[in-house]
Structures are given as structure tokens and as C-alpha cells.
Enzyme design. Structure first.
Site, PDB file in Angstrom:
ATOM      1  N   ASP A   1      -2.815  10.327  -2.880  1.00  8.60           N
ATOM      2  CA  ASP A   1      -2.919   9.647  -3.523  1.00  8.60           C
ATOM      3  C   ASP A   1      -3.400   9.359  -5.345  1.00  8.60           C
ATOM      4  O   ASP A   1      -2.730   8.879  -6.285  1.00  8.60           O
ATOM      5  CB  ASP A   1      -3.839   8.170  -3.451  1.00  8.60           C
ATOM      6  CG  ASP A   1      -3.453   7.377  -1.788  1.00  8.60           C
ATOM      7  OD1 ASP A   1      -2.950   6.068  -2.540  1.00  8.60           O
ATOM      8  OD2 ASP A   1      -3.837   7.969  -0.568  1.00  8.60           O
TER       9      ASP A   1
ATOM     10  N   ARG B   1      -7.342  -1.613  -7.279  1.00  9.06           N
ATOM     11  CA  ARG B   1      -7.804  -0.112  -6.617  1.00  9.06           C
ATOM     12  C   ARG B   1      -8.073   0.958  -7.701  1.00  9.06           C
ATOM     13  O   ARG B   1      -6.929   0.559  -8.367  1.00  9.06           O
ATOM     14  CB  ARG B   1      -7.172  -0.033  -5.725  1.00  9.06           C
ATOM     15  CG  ARG B   1      -6.484  -0.643  -4.913  1.00  9.06           C
ATOM     16  CD  ARG B   1      -5.533  -0.775  -3.249  1.00  9.06           C
ATOM     17  NE  ARG B   1      -6.605   0.069  -2.358  1.00  9.06           N
ATOM     18  CZ  ARG B   1      -6.424   1.667  -1.787  1.00  9.06           C
ATOM     19  NH1 ARG B   1      -4.804   0.840  -1.180  1.00  9.06           N
ATOM     20  NH2 ARG B   1      -7.065   2.268  -0.522  1.00  9.06           N
TER      21      ARG B   1
ATOM     22  N   ARG C   1       0.908  -1.023  -0.291  1.00  7.00           N
ATOM     23  CA  ARG C   1       0.188   0.403   0.412  1.00  7.00           C
ATOM     24  C   ARG C   1       1.215   1.328  -0.331  1.00  7.00           C
ATOM     25  O   ARG C   1       2.402   0.912   0.680  1.00  7.00           O
ATOM     26  CB  ARG C   1      -0.974   0.285   1.502  1.00  7.00           C
ATOM     27  CG  ARG C   1       0.307  -0.703   2.538  1.00  7.00           C
ATOM     28  CD  ARG C   1      -0.420   0.543   4.090  1.00  7.00           C
ATOM     29  NE  ARG C   1      -0.691   2.133   3.770  1.00  7.00           N
ATOM     30  CZ  ARG C   1      -0.002   2.386   3.635  1.00  7.00           C
ATOM     31  NH1 ARG C   1       1.409   2.032   4.080  1.00  7.00           N
ATOM     32  NH2 ARG C   1       0.525   3.860   3.440  1.00  7.00           N
ATOM     33  N   GLY C   2       0.167   2.389  -0.241  1.00  8.32           N
ATOM     34  CA  GLY C   2       0.821   3.979  -0.076  1.00  8.32           C
ATOM     35  C   GLY C   2       1.027   3.934  -1.971  1.00  8.32           C
ATOM     36  O   GLY C   2       2.068   3.051  -2.765  1.00  8.32           O
TER      37      GLY C   2
END
Length: 350
Positions: free
Chosen positions: A245, A99, A56-57
């Protein structure tokens, strides 16, 4: 798989395996209790790692996606050129579906896919993909350092800094984005006090940010999300640093859910609010924050994930957006690897 209870600051959140047949990641769903590397090569487990937040990130997801394309390409070497290209682009679209909000995922996939050419052999294309993936990885490492360097004029010894979610070593290929100013500041002898929001419902601040900052010897204090206003009002916070993001062309910035509230409170108490992100996070094709698709995640993350028994009625409706969008009017500046961008963002981001 490597398994450990210690976090070595030299450990990478994402890396290519030594035999170059798998992408290796620290499984961040197990932190802070266990530091464990997973070795992933099947398409389904690569997709699942992104969806389930094992990796993640935004920057780390981009690096992961690039290496995943390389691993997928290696597995298609026996196909003729047309089928190789078709299957690889199918994998690109499949991984992109994991995502929807983090623009670095699509940016990295598109950058790597730019080398997929039917006029080249599968072996030639695969080698080009590897070089591009390694370049993305290396560039992110340098970008993180540059973000930290550019932020130094905004810091002073003894400052109190609040951050939300995790935008550090675990989320990138280097020092991080929002945490890079802290790491670089420490190297220069600054004593900084960091307050980390726990970041409900997935607790990235509690499980990840406080974990890596404590391992680095940073003075870090963990607070619940709903304590941020009180901590700011008490005078303990001098600046807010968060990641992003996706940043729209007008400067609206999507980040982990709860960031918008932090920005509103910071505005109330006249505390500068800084968004730290590489330029790859800026989406010039997205006019403003209303065009950013916000990922909705499973109700179980709120109702039962961290509890021995469910902590809500089984029939209750749950709304679980993973991100929110901070209006550009609430952002003091955006710090990138190229420098500090101040308002008006719709002009200066260009």
C-alpha cells in the site's frame, strides 16, 4: 444494483456507471457469498465505501477516488467557479481522510485535483477530471499486466507460491499486483500452486484471494496465517509474492498486517520474498517505514465481526493495526510495471 452469486473474471472491482452519475463497485464486504454491485454518488457513501473496505486494494482505491472526484464535480455544476473549486477541494480532503496508509488514495486525488482551476468553468474542469480518471483506470490495467510480465523470469512450472491478503483483480483495475505473475504465468502454460494466507482479522485471503483464484482455475490452497511457517519449512513454498500500500524511498514496504511475519519466516528458510506494486505506490517523500502512518481499526473486527456471538471478553483491550511495515532487508526485489528493482533500494528506486 447488480446481484449475483457468480464471479465473472471480466467483472471490474470499480467502474463508472453508464450514465456517468455514480461510481459502481463490487461490495467486497459481502464476498464470497454474494457478488453485488453498489452504485454510489453521495459524498458520505463514497467515503464510507473506502473506510468500510467495500472497495479496497491500493490501486482500486486510487481508481475509485478519481471517479469519485468526477461524480462529486458533476453534482456541483450549478455553483459559480469559486464555490465549485472550494466545495470540490473540501470533498478531496474529506475522501482522503477515509484511510491514512494507502498512498494511491492521495496520489489519485492529487493527480485529479491538479486539473481544478478557477479560471475554467465547472463544466470544463469536470470534463478534465473525467479524462484523468479514465487515464488512471487504463494505466492501472496496463501496469498490472506489465508487473505480471516482468515477474515471469522468476517463475518456473510447478512452483509453490505463497501470498498474503488480496492483491489481485479485486484490488486493482486489471490482473492485480501480487497475483498478476500468476495470471500471466497461467496464460503461458505454467502450472502454479498457490497457498493463500487467510489474512486475519478481515480474511481477505480467505474471502477474496481464494475466491478469485478458484474462479480463474488456479490450484489454490487456503491456509491459516499461523500455518505459513510450517508450509514453508515443509518445502511447499518456492517464492512469496505480496502487494503493498506504500513503499518508502528506502524500500521499506507497508502491506496488510501479517506481511512482516511472512517476510521474516521466508528469510529464515531462504525463500525469495517479492513485493509487487505500481510505481504510484512508491512515496519518495517518505524516507523509511517509520514515517508511514499505520491505520488502527475497530476492535470489533477482531472480537465479533465473524462470530455469531462475541469471542472475547467485552472489556478486553484490543490492538488492531491494519498494516505492518516490512523492512527492506527482508525484501528480495520489488516488481513494478517498469521492471524488477533489486537492492540497494535507496539507490535503485530512484
Amino acid at each position: 444494483m447488480e446481484n449475483s452469486l457468480k464471479f465473472d473474471l471480466s467483472q471490474r472491482a470499480v467502474r463508472l456507471s453508464q450514465d456517468r452519475r455514480a461510481v459502481e463497485i463490487i461490495d467486497q464486504t459481502l464476498l464470497p457469498g454474494e457478488v453485488k454491485y453498489l452504485s454510489l454518488r453521495a459524498n458520505e457513501e463514497l467515503w464510507e465505501a473506502v473506510y468500510s473496505l467495500r472497495v479496497r486494494g491500493a490501486p482500486a482505491i486510487g481508481i475509485f477516488a478519481a471517479y469519485a472526484m468526477y461524480v462529486a464535480a458533476r453534482g456541483l455544476q450549478n455553483l459559480e467557479r469559486g464555490q465549485f473549486v472550494l466545495r470540490l477541494m473540501e470533498f478531496r480532503d474529506y475522501l482522503a481522510s477515509a484511510r491514512p496508509t494507502a498512498v494511491n488514495l492521495f496520489w489519485a486525488l492529487d493527480r485529479v485535483a491538479g486539473h481544478v482551476n478557477i479560471s475554467l468553468s465547472p463544466a470544463e474542469t469536470t470534463e478534465l477530471i473525467l479524462r484523468e480518471a479514465e487515464a488512471i483506470d487504463s494505466e492501472d490495467n496496463m501496469s498490472c499486466r506489465s508487473i505480471g510480465e516482468h515477474a515471469q523470469p522468476l517463475l518456473r512450472d510447478g512452483m509453490g507460491i505463497l501470498t498474503h491478503c488480496n492483491a489481485g483483480r479485486l484490488a486493482t483495475g486489471g490482473y492485480g499486483t501480487a497475483l498478476a505473475p500468476i495470471y500471466v504465468g497461467m496464460e503461458r502454460g505454467l502450472n502454479l500452486r498457490v497457498f493463500a494466507d487467510e489474512t486475519r482479522p478481515l480474511l481477505q485471503g480467505a474471502r477474496l484471494t481464494s475466491f478469485e483464484l478458484q474462479a480463474a482455475g488456479v490450484d489454490v490452497t487456503l491456509i491459516c496465517d499461523n500455518m505459513a511457517a510450517t508450509v514453508m519449512k515443509s518445502g511447499l513454498i518456492d517464492a512469496v509474492f505480496v502487494g503493498s500500500d506504500r513503499i518508502a524511498a528506502n524500500g521499506d514496504a507497508a502491506n496488510k498486517i501479517g506481511t512482516l511475519g511472512v517476510a521474516i519466516i521466508a528469510k529464515k528458510y531462504d525463500i525469495p520474498f517479492y513485493v509487487c506494486a505500481p510505481t504510484s505506490t512508491i512515496d519518495p517523500g517518505c524516507a523509511d517505514g517509520s514515517q508511514i502512518e499505520i491505520e488502527l481499526r475497530s476492535p470489533s473486527e477482531i472480537t465479533e465481526q465473524w462470530y455469531q456471538n462475541p469471542m472475547a471478553p467485552p472489556s478486553v483491550k484490543v490492538y488492531n493495526p491494519a498494516f505492518d511495515v516490512t523492512d527492506n532487508s527482508l525484501i528480495t526485489a520489488i516488481i513494478t510495471e517498469r521492471g524488477i528493482i533489486k537492492p540497494p533500494f535507496d539507490v535503485n528506486l530512484k
